[in-house]
Structures are given as C-alpha cells and as structure tokens.
Scaffold this motif. Structure first.
Motif, short mmCIF file in Angstrom:
data_model
loop_
_atom_site.label_atom_id
_atom_site.label_comp_id
_atom_site.label_asym_id
_atom_site.label_seq_id
_atom_site.Cartn_x
_atom_site.Cartn_y
_atom_site.Cartn_z
N UNK A 102 0.81 -1.23 0.00
CA UNK A 102 0.00 0.00 0.00
C UNK A 102 0.84 1.27 0.00
N UNK A 103 2.10 1.15 -0.43
CA UNK A 103 2.94 2.33 -0.59
C UNK A 103 3.92 2.08 -1.73
N UNK A 104 4.44 3.16 -2.29
CA UNK A 104 5.39 3.03 -3.40
C UNK A 104 6.63 2.26 -2.97
N UNK A 105 7.08 2.49 -1.74
CA UNK A 105 8.27 1.81 -1.25
C UNK A 105 8.03 0.31 -1.11
N UNK A 106 6.88 -0.08 -0.57
CA UNK A 106 6.57 -1.50 -0.43
C UNK A 106 6.49 -2.18 -1.79
N UNK A 107 5.86 -1.53 -2.74
CA UNK A 107 5.75 -2.10 -4.07
C UNK A 107 7.12 -2.23 -4.73
N UNK A 108 7.96 -1.23 -4.53
CA UNK A 108 9.31 -1.26 -5.10
C UNK A 108 10.13 -2.41 -4.53
N UNK A 109 10.15 -2.54 -3.20
CA UNK A 109 10.94 -3.59 -2.56
C UNK A 109 10.43 -4.97 -2.95
N UNK A 110 9.09 -5.13 -2.96
CA UNK A 110 8.51 -6.41 -3.35
C UNK A 110 8.88 -6.77 -4.79
N UNK A 111 8.80 -5.76 -5.68
CA UNK A 111 9.14 -6.01 -7.09
C UNK A 111 10.61 -6.36 -7.23
N UNK A 112 11.45 -5.74 -6.42
CA UNK A 112 12.88 -6.02 -6.46
C UNK A 112 13.15 -7.49 -6.14
N UNK A 113 12.53 -7.98 -5.07
CA UNK A 113 12.75 -9.38 -4.69
C UNK A 113 12.04 -10.34 -5.64
N UNK A 114 10.91 -9.90 -6.20
CA UNK A 114 10.23 -10.73 -7.19
C UNK A 114 11.10 -11.01 -8.41
N UNK A 115 12.03 -10.11 -8.70
CA UNK A 115 12.86 -10.27 -9.89
C UNK A 115 13.70 -11.55 -9.84
N UNK A 116 13.91 -12.09 -8.65
CA UNK A 116 14.71 -13.31 -8.53
C UNK A 116 14.03 -14.48 -9.23
N UNK A 117 12.71 -14.41 -9.39
CA UNK A 117 11.99 -15.51 -10.02
C UNK A 117 12.47 -15.73 -11.45
N UNK A 118 13.05 -14.69 -12.08
CA UNK A 118 13.57 -14.83 -13.43
C UNK A 118 14.74 -15.78 -13.53
N UNK A 119 15.33 -16.15 -12.39
CA UNK A 119 16.43 -17.11 -12.39
C UNK A 119 15.96 -18.51 -12.73
N UNK A 120 14.64 -18.73 -12.72
CA UNK A 120 14.11 -20.05 -13.04
C UNK A 120 14.48 -20.53 -14.42
N UNK A 121 14.71 -19.61 -15.33
CA UNK A 121 15.04 -19.98 -16.71
C UNK A 121 16.25 -20.90 -16.79
N UNK A 122 17.34 -20.53 -16.08
CA UNK A 122 18.57 -21.31 -16.20
C UNK A 122 18.43 -22.68 -15.55
#
Length: 493
Positions: A102-122
């Motif tokens: 419910x804040x820009x900071x929370x969304x930013x931090x969550x999106x940052x950690x969500x980016x790790x899911x892209x490692x699934x490709x390798x």
C-alpha cells in the motif's frame, strides 16, 4: 528430434520436458504480471506516477542478475529439481507482498525481490540438458524456452482480463497478481515429486569447484574477471535511479554502491582462488574449453534476451500511448512479441541442430535482430496498427530464434559446467534488460528501439570474432574429458 515427438508422453524425457517448460512458464507469468496492469495500477493508486512504474520495471529485472549466477552455482551442486521447486515456492512470497502493498516503497521492494523468479530460466535449461542428447539439445532447449517464455505473453493476455473482468473493482489487479503467486507455489510443490535430475542417478555431473566458473588458461581467467564486473556493476544504475526518485538517501546510496563494489571484488577473488591453483597444476588438454565463446554468448544474450525483457516490459504502454488503446487491447497486441516464442525459439534451436553450424545460425539471427529493431524504430501513430504488429512479430522471430540458438550451443561448451555457464549467460540477459530499461527512462520509444538495434549489431561483431563452433555439438553423447571421467569415478566410490 521432430515436433511430433513432443506428443510421445510415454517417454520419460518428453514428460520431463513438459513438466519443466510449465514450471518456466509459471515463473515468467509471475515475473511479468505487472506490465499489462501498469495503466490500471496508476489509475487506482494515487500515490504512484509513471516514473514509479519505470522504476518498478528496472527493479523487476535487477536481482535476477545475481540470482541467475547464484542459482547456476546451486544447480551444479544440488541439481535442478530441488532448486526449481524451492525457487517457485519461495518466490510466491514477494508476489503476495507486491499484490497487497500500500505504498510506493513497499511495491518497489517487493518487485525487487520478485525479480529473482527470473532465475528459473537457467534451472530448466540445465534440467533439459540432463535429459537430451547433443544432437537434439537445440530443439529441446528451444521448445522449453519458447513455451516457457510464452508465460509473459499469457500474462499480457490474461492478467488484465482476470483483474478487470473476473475480480473487478479497484483491487482487481491485486487479486490477479496474488492468484498468479498461488499457482506458482502449488506447482513448485508438485514439481518436486514429478521429476528427477536426468534419466539416471549419475546423470547430473558436479563441477570440481563451487563458487566460481572453472576456466582453462590465464588469459581466460583475465577475461572471466572482466566479465564479472558488469554482472554486479550494472546494479549501480538501479541505485542511481532509485536515489534520483528519493527512494534512497545519499547515505543509503553510498552504502548500496559499496555493497556492489564488495560483491564485484568478492566474485573476482573467488574466480582467482578457484582457478589459480588448477591452472598452476596444469589443465589437461582434453579438459580445456574457450572462455571467449562464453563471453560471446554473454554479449549475445545481453543483446537478444535483454532486448526481449526490456521490450516486453514497455510494449503494452507503447501501443496504448501511440495508438490510443485500452489496457486490455494494448496488452493483447503487445503479447504478439512474446507469443512468437511458441514456435520461433524452438525453430531457432531446430535450425541450430539441422544446419550443422551453430555459430553461423547465431550470426544470422543476431543480424536479423538489428534489422528488426530498426523497423520498429520507424513506427509512429501515422503507421497502420496492422503494420506495427507485423514489424513486431518479424523482430520477435529473430530475437527468439537467437535465444534458442544461444542455448543450443551452451550445453556443448563444457558439460559439467552447463549450470554455471547458463547462469552467467542468463544473467547477462538481465544485465541487458537493466541497461536498456535504464536508457528507456531518458529516451522516447522510437529512439529506444534504435539503441537496441545498435546493441544487436555490436553483439554480432563480438560473436563473429569470439564465438567458436563447439566440439561434438551434434553427437549422440556429450564430450567427456579425462577430468570428467575422474570426477565420475570418484562420485561412484
């Protein structure tokens, strides 16, 4: 290997391929669940601005870079089944945090950690290499990656519909994203029980050393250390952009820059400490491989997969703004870029298998990418939407084909290092995405496409001079060196 064999699900390797592309599909579905909802999020969350969305897009690919390197190392140690399952379950957590932030900071931090899911490709690349022979690996890897990559297109097509039509209301986008995280977690548990690391217990080969990629010569070690720097150094762009938007204080930025420097120094230290003793002791001739080929594929993946991630992230907004489309229509049309994955990436791997020269296939595709993005660069509102879609599809054919050709080469470079090489090359795709999305914050979309075209041309030049045709790239079995046989004998004891 032919496409009709994909229906022979009674074969264990075919089932493994299907189980694995579905896992990859779900990771990409979650990874790109924000882009098609960007307009809706801006409309319902008054505290957000378009600049916030651009920052979130950079964050969305940032930690995939170290994530893919670390996951690549974990693969060679623990095997892809465990790594993929754990990754999917764990990555559902930041997905839910983003959904209900419910804040820009929370969304930013969550999106940052969500980016790790892209490692699934390798992870899936390594799993597929364990199940298929060199002569079939191009098509198998291409099919895995193409159908898995379609997760981004599926997100663009279905996420707005689920958010706006199924759930509805101001919180519709939240529930749509939360649902994608739930699906990811459920399949992560299922994957643990559905598959094994290759057809036999001994299929998975461990590297001699963990913590850094093995190289063969002093020159290769220097080049390896040089290529470590952008892997982590590019995160400085994210820190710069984050500070510019007041998400970080000057002190916080200095701390982040310091951490990035320490990460670079540590990884270079590990590369030196792992390789110097082995090089001094002498690398058997039959165990050597050219690291410059890895470097060339790093640059190539920077230019093709990096471009895909960047373009998929901004294309819905580009179509919506240029041709005045609603979010659902813009997402559907933009999905054509990723939709091509279903056949273009397997085709790239198939051609790589059949032509008999994987290097030549790579060069043709990279040149095609440069031409494709030049065509996209000329698009504006005066062009018919139909022509824009045609150019988008044409460009995507070369982008996806180049990606398929890239991972048709990797398993044949050095069998026991497939996880680490895949991790490094995959990470360079995200380096490209972070770099391109950072540039995107300063330029117009048309200029952005021209910049990507220049990147593809540079990659073509690097591949022309550095990429070597791998040995035994079309055989029934992967090349086994004396060191490989020694490691296999020790593991049996």
């Amino acid at each position: 290997m032919h496409a009709k064999e994909l229906l022979e699900v009674e074969r264990r390797e075919i089932r493994a391929l299907h189980y694995t592309w579905i896992a990859f599909f779900l990771t990409f579905y979650v990874w790109f669940n924000m882009a098609p909802l960007a307009t809706s999020i801006l409309q319902t969350e008054s505290y957000l601005t378009p600049d916030h969305i651009k920052l979130f897009l950079i964050a969305n690919v940032a930690l995939t870079i170290p994530g893919r390197v670390i996951v690549g190392m974990a693969l060679d140690r623990f095997g892809p089944r465990r790594v993929f399952s754990i990754l999917m379950v764990v990555m559902a957590i930041p997905t839910w945090f983003f959904a209900f932030g419910d804040s820009a900071m929370q969304l930013f931090v969550a999106r940052l950690f969500m980016s790790i899911v892209g490692a699934g490709f390798v992870v899936g690349i390594h799993m597929t290499a364990l199940w298929f022979k060199p002569k079939d690996i191009g098509f198998a890897e291409g099919f895995y990656a193409g159908w898995g990559n379609f997760g981004s297109a599926a997100a663009a097509i279905t996420i707005p519909t689920v958010a706006l039509q199924f759930f509805g209301g101001e919180d519709g986008w939240r529930w749509a994203i939360a649902l994608s995280g739930l699906l990811l977690a459920i399949y992560g548990v299922a994957y643990w029980f559905l598959i094994t690391d290759g057809p036999e217990v001994g299929t998975h080969k461990k590297a001699r050393k963990s913590g850094a990629l093995e190289v063969s010569t002093w020159k290769d070690l220097g080049l390896y250390c040089l290529f470590i720097v952008p892997l982590y150094g590019v995160l400085g762009l994210l820190v710069y952009r984050t500070q510019a938007m007041d998400f970080l204080s000057v002190t916080g930025a200095i701390v982040c820059y310091s951490v990035i420097v320490l990460m670079v120094v540590y990884q270079i230290y590990k590369a030196i400490s792992v390789n110097v003793p082995m090089i001094k002791a002498g690398i058997p001739e039959d165990d050597k491989y050219p690291f410059k080929s890895v470097a060339a594929l790093n640059v190539s993946y920077f230019a093709n997969f990096g471009a895909e991630l960047a373009v998929v992230s901004m294309l819905p907004m580009f179509f919506a703004a240029t041709w005045k489309l609603d979010p659902t229509a813009a997402g559907l049309i933009a999905s054509t870029f990723a939709f091509v994955n279903l056949w273009a990436r397997p085709l790239g791997g198939y051609i790589s298998d059949k032509v008999g020269n994987r290097r030549l296939v790579m060069l043709v595709y990279m040149f095609g990418i440069a031409i494709g993005f030049v065509l996209m660069g000329v698009l504006n509102a005066e062009w018919p939407l139909f022509i824009a879609v045609v150019f988008t599809i044409l460009c995507s054919v070369f982008v996806q084909g180049a990606e398929g050709a890239t991972f048709g080469i990797i398993p044949s470079i050095k069998r026991r290092l497939t996880g680490q090489i895949s991790g490094m090359t995959g990470a360079y795709g995200n380096v490209g995405a972070v770099f391109y999305l950072f540039i995107y914050t300063f330029v117009e979309p048309n200029q952005f496409f021209y910049i990507i075209a220049i990147g593809a041309l540079i990659a073509w030049i690097v591949c022309y001079f550095w990429l070597a045709e791998p040995e035994d790239a079309f055989g029934d079995e992967y090349k086994m060196s004396s060191v490989d046989r020694q490691i296999a004998a020790e593991s049996e004891c």
